[in-house]
Scaffold this motif. Structure first.
Motif, mmCIF file in Angstrom:
data_model
loop_
_atom_site.group_PDB
_atom_site.id
_atom_site.type_symbol
_atom_site.label_atom_id
_atom_site.label_comp_id
_atom_site.label_asym_id
_atom_site.label_seq_id
_atom_site.Cartn_x
_atom_site.Cartn_y
_atom_site.Cartn_z
ATOM 1 N N MET A 15 -11.463 -77.842 -2.279
ATOM 2 C CA MET A 15 -10.432 -77.054 -2.950
ATOM 3 C C MET A 15 -9.322 -77.941 -3.489
ATOM 4 S SD MET A 15 -7.077 -75.895 -2.328
ATOM 5 C CE MET A 15 -6.833 -75.650 -0.570
ATOM 6 N N TYR A 16 -8.797 -78.841 -2.655
ATOM 7 C CA TYR A 16 -7.718 -79.719 -3.102
ATOM 8 C C TYR A 16 -8.178 -80.622 -4.247
ATOM 9 C CZ TYR A 16 -4.276 -78.841 0.639
ATOM 10 O OH TYR A 16 -3.334 -78.293 1.459
ATOM 11 N N LEU A 17 -9.389 -81.144 -4.136
ATOM 12 C CA LEU A 17 -9.892 -82.036 -5.186
ATOM 13 C C LEU A 17 -10.084 -81.271 -6.493
ATOM 14 C CD1 LEU A 17 -10.961 -84.783 -6.115
ATOM 15 C CD2 LEU A 17 -13.219 -84.103 -5.249
ATOM 16 N N ALA A 18 -10.621 -80.065 -6.403
ATOM 17 C CA ALA A 18 -10.824 -79.261 -7.605
ATOM 18 C C ALA A 18 -9.503 -79.008 -8.316
ATOM 19 C CB ALA A 18 -11.497 -77.939 -7.240
ATOM 20 N N ARG A 19 -8.492 -78.641 -7.572
ATOM 21 C CA ARG A 19 -7.183 -78.377 -8.173
ATOM 22 C C ARG A 19 -6.590 -79.647 -8.777
ATOM 23 N NH1 ARG A 19 -4.949 -73.244 -6.344
ATOM 24 N NH2 ARG A 19 -2.944 -73.974 -7.101
ATOM 25 N N SER A 182 -5.259 -79.606 7.077
ATOM 26 C CA SER A 182 -4.396 -78.888 6.142
ATOM 27 C C SER A 182 -4.259 -77.463 6.644
ATOM 28 C CB SER A 182 -5.005 -78.888 4.732
ATOM 29 O OG SER A 182 -6.050 -77.930 4.648
ATOM 30 N N PRO A 183 -3.372 -76.684 6.050
ATOM 31 C CA PRO A 183 -3.306 -75.264 6.415
ATOM 32 C C PRO A 183 -4.548 -74.488 6.017
ATOM 33 C CG PRO A 183 -1.257 -75.978 5.369
ATOM 34 C CD PRO A 183 -2.261 -77.077 5.158
ATOM 35 N N PHE A 184 -5.491 -75.132 5.338
ATOM 36 C CA PHE A 184 -6.674 -74.445 4.833
ATOM 37 C C PHE A 184 -7.950 -74.930 5.504
ATOM 38 C CE2 PHE A 184 -3.281 -74.951 1.798
ATOM 39 C CZ PHE A 184 -2.914 -73.627 1.634
ATOM 40 N N ARG A 185 -7.784 -75.627 6.596
ATOM 41 C CA ARG A 185 -8.888 -76.046 7.450
ATOM 42 C C ARG A 185 -9.248 -74.862 8.340
ATOM 43 N NH1 ARG A 185 -12.650 -80.263 8.762
ATOM 44 N NH2 ARG A 185 -12.032 -81.332 10.665
ATOM 45 N N GLY A 186 -10.514 -74.604 8.547
ATOM 46 C CA GLY A 186 -10.927 -73.454 9.335
ATOM 47 C C GLY A 186 -10.423 -73.510 10.774
ATOM 48 N N GLN A 187 -10.197 -72.344 11.356
ATOM 49 C CA GLN A 187 -9.687 -72.286 12.717
ATOM 50 C C GLN A 187 -10.758 -72.589 13.763
ATOM 51 O OE1 GLN A 187 -7.215 -68.843 13.555
ATOM 52 N NE2 GLN A 187 -6.484 -68.840 11.435
ATOM 53 N N GLN A 188 -11.993 -72.860 13.311
ATOM 54 C CA GLN A 188 -13.001 -73.314 14.264
ATOM 55 C C GLN A 188 -12.767 -74.762 14.666
ATOM 56 O OE1 GLN A 188 -13.437 -72.724 11.044
ATOM 57 N NE2 GLN A 188 -15.173 -73.809 10.147
ATOM 58 N N PHE A 189 -11.876 -75.443 13.940
ATOM 59 C CA PHE A 189 -11.542 -76.826 14.268
ATOM 60 C C PHE A 189 -10.273 -76.852 15.121
ATOM 61 C CE2 PHE A 189 -13.966 -76.956 10.325
ATOM 62 C CZ PHE A 189 -14.934 -77.900 10.633
ATOM 63 N N VAL A 190 -10.163 -77.893 15.946
ATOM 64 C CA VAL A 190 -9.122 -77.898 16.974
ATOM 65 C C VAL A 190 -7.718 -77.860 16.396
ATOM 66 C CG1 VAL A 190 -9.104 -80.433 17.175
ATOM 67 C CG2 VAL A 190 -8.374 -79.019 19.112
ATOM 68 N N ALA A 191 -7.461 -78.576 15.320
ATOM 69 C CA ALA A 191 -6.109 -78.574 14.750
ATOM 70 C C ALA A 191 -5.731 -77.189 14.253
ATOM 71 C CB ALA A 191 -6.013 -79.594 13.616
ATOM 72 N N GLY A 192 -6.691 -76.488 13.651
ATOM 73 C CA GLY A 192 -6.426 -75.136 13.190
ATOM 74 C C GLY A 192 -6.148 -74.188 14.339
ATOM 75 N N LYS A 193 -6.858 -74.363 15.441
ATOM 76 C CA LYS A 193 -6.621 -73.524 16.623
ATOM 77 C C LYS A 193 -5.215 -73.736 17.175
ATOM 78 C CE LYS A 193 -11.444 -73.504 18.195
ATOM 79 N NZ LYS A 193 -12.374 -73.943 19.262
ATOM 80 N N ILE A 194 -4.803 -74.989 17.230
ATOM 81 C CA ILE A 194 -3.479 -75.304 17.778
ATOM 82 C C ILE A 194 -2.388 -74.739 16.882
ATOM 83 C CG2 ILE A 194 -1.884 -77.206 18.222
ATOM 84 C CD1 ILE A 194 -4.351 -78.848 19.141
ATOM 85 N N ALA A 195 -2.529 -74.920 15.562
ATOM 86 C CA ALA A 195 -1.513 -74.411 14.639
ATOM 87 C C ALA A 195 -1.388 -72.901 14.731
ATOM 88 C CB ALA A 195 -1.858 -74.834 13.216
ATOM 89 N N ARG A 196 -2.524 -72.198 14.776
ATOM 90 C CA ARG A 196 -2.471 -70.741 14.850
ATOM 91 C C ARG A 196 -1.867 -70.281 16.173
ATOM 92 N NH1 ARG A 196 -4.201 -65.925 12.266
ATOM 93 N NH2 ARG A 196 -4.087 -67.292 10.451
ATOM 94 N N ALA A 197 -2.186 -70.977 17.256
ATOM 95 C CA ALA A 197 -1.622 -70.589 18.559
ATOM 96 C C ALA A 197 -0.105 -70.743 18.562
ATOM 97 C CB ALA A 197 -2.242 -71.432 19.663
#
Length: 347
Positions: A15-19, A182-197
Motif C-alpha cells: 500500500m505505501y509503495l503504491a501510493r 505501521s498503523p496498517f499492519r495486521g493485528q495478527q502481528f505482535v506490534a499490532g496487538k500491543i498498539a491495539r491493547a
C-alpha cells in the motif's frame, strides 16, 4: 506513463509503495490473493491502483500481467509471511517464497528475449535469513544461518536471485528487510496487538496481550521508511542487494512501555500475560541491521524514531475505536504522503 506491478499490494508495504509511486506519476497494477479480505479492508488507501486478483503460485497469470502491462518494475512483496506458522506447512512456504520467484525470474527473462524490454525486479527478503546465532550489526555480507522453513525459503530465494542477476544480467535486487511496522499492519502481528491493547486500555477497556519473551531485541523501523528504500533500490543505476534497517535495537518490553505511556499509562502489567514457551528457540533473540550500503549508494536512511512509530500506531487505533471506523484515508499522516516532485520517468 511508467507501470509497476506490486504483488501483495494490500499489505502495509504494498500500500505505501503504491501510493509513493502514484504520487510520482506511475501507473500501479497491484495483485491480491483471490478471496482475500485485505483489498476490502485496504480500499481507502488504494485509490488509483489497478487491483487485480492473482494467486502468487499461478505463474501463467503473472506472465499474462507482464505481457499485458509491460511494466518497468516488478516489486514482489507477497508471500508466506509468518515465521512461526511456517513450521505448519514447510512445502507451501518453499513453493510460495522460493519456487514462485524462480518462475517469475524465468518469465521476466522470456519477456526480455521476446520484446527487448528489461523489467527491474525487487524481492522482499528478510533479516530472518541470518538465523538465531547472530551478534552485532548485520550487513549484506553477514552469513546466512536460517533455522525456520520461512528463513530457509527466503535465504534460498536470496541466492537464487543473485545467481540470475550474475548469469543473465537481470536488474534484480534483494531487500533484506528488518522488522518494520505501521498503523496498517495486521493485528495478527505482535506490534499490532500491543498498539491495539494500549488504545483499548486508554478507552477504559481491559484488554489482555499474551506474549512470550519480552527481552527479544529487534531493529524496528517504520514501514513508510522501509518502502522508500525499496523504491530507491530499483531507481539506482545498478542492481545491488540492500539491508534496510534503522541500526537501533529495541525490546518488546520497550515497545510495550512506549505504547502504553503514549496514552498516559505508566504500568502496563495488568494488561499482559506472559507465556515464555511462545517464543521458538529457532528464532533469533536479537537482530540488528547495518544499512550502510543503502545509506551510501541510495542516500537512504530511516527517518522516524521508534517512539514516533509506536505512538502513531497507538493513536491511529485510538481514532479507530473512538470513531468506529477501522480504515479511513485520513489515518494516513500527511507527512507520510508528501514526496519530492519528480519526473514520471524516474522511480
Amino acid at each position: 506513463m511508467n507501470t509497476a506491478i506490486i504483488t501483495g499490494v494490500a499489505g502495509q508495504d504494498g500500500m505505501y509503495l503504491a501510493r509513493r509511486l502514484l504520487a510520482r506519476g506511475w501507473r500501479v497494477v497491484g495483485t491480491t490473493r483471490p478471496g482475500s479480505t485485505s483489498p476490502v479492508r485496504m480500499r481507502p488507501y488504494l485509490r488509483g491502483v489497478d487491483v487485480v486478483e492473482a494467486d502468487l503460485r499461478d505463474t501463467e497469470r503473472f506472465a499474462e500481467l507482464v505481457q499485458a502491462h509491460r511494466p518497468e518494475a516488478v516489486f514482489n512483496l507477497a508471500g508466506f509471511s509468518s515465521v512461526g506458522r511456517s513450521w505448519g506447512d514447510p512445502a507451501l512456504v518453499l513453493d510460495t517464497n522460493t519456487t514462485v520467484v524462480a518462475s517469475m525470474l524465468e518469465i521476466l527473462l522470456r519477456h526480455r528475449d521476446a520484446t527487448g524490454h528489461d523489467v527491474r525486479f525487487f524481492e522482499a527478503s528478510s533479516a530472518e535469513i541470518f538465523g538465531s546465532q547472530v551478534s552485532g550489526a548485520l550487513d549484506e555480507d553477514a552469513p546466512h544461518r536460517p533455522r525456520t522453513p520461512y528463513a530457509v525459503a527466503k535465504s534460498a530465494t536470496h541466492h537464487l536471485l543473485i545467481s540470475y542477476r550474475e548469469k543473465y544480467d537481470l536488474f534484480a535486487c534483494n531487500g533484506i528487510l528488518f522488522n518494520h511496522e505501521s498503523p496498517f499492519r495486521g493485528q495478527q502481528f505482535v506490534a499490532g496487538k500491543i498498539a491495539r491493547a494500549a488504545a483499548e486500555a486508554a478507552c477504559g477497556l481491559t484488554p489482555t496481550v499474551t506474549l512470550g519473551d519480552l527481552d527479544v531485541h529487534r531493529d524496528w523501523g517504520a514501514a513508510i521508511d522501509i518502502v522508500e528504500g525499496i523504491r530507491l533500490s530499483l531507481a539506482h543505476d545498478r542492481p545491488m542487494d540492500y539491508v534496510l534497517a534503522t541500526g537501533a535495537s529495541h525490546t518488546l518490553r520497550d515497545m510495550i512501555e512506549v505504547a502504553f505511556s503514549s496514552v498516559g499509562i505508566d504500568d502496563p502489567s495488568p494488561y499482559l500475560r506472559l507465556e515464555p514457551g511462545m517464543w521458538p528457540t529457532t528464532q533469533a533473540d536479537a537482530l540488528l541491521g547495518d544499512a550502510s550500503r543503502a545509506r551510501t549508494e541510495l542516500g537512504w536512511t530511516a527517518r522516524r524514531s521508534f517512539a514516533e512509530l509506536v505512538g502513531d500506531m497507538v493513536h491511529v487505533d485510538l481514532a479507530r475505536l473512538r470513531s468506529g471506523v477501522e480504515e479511513d484515508e485520513g489515518y494516513l499522516l500527511r507527512s507520510e504522503l508528501q514526496v519530492p516532485a519528480a519526473r514520471a520517468v524516474t522511480l
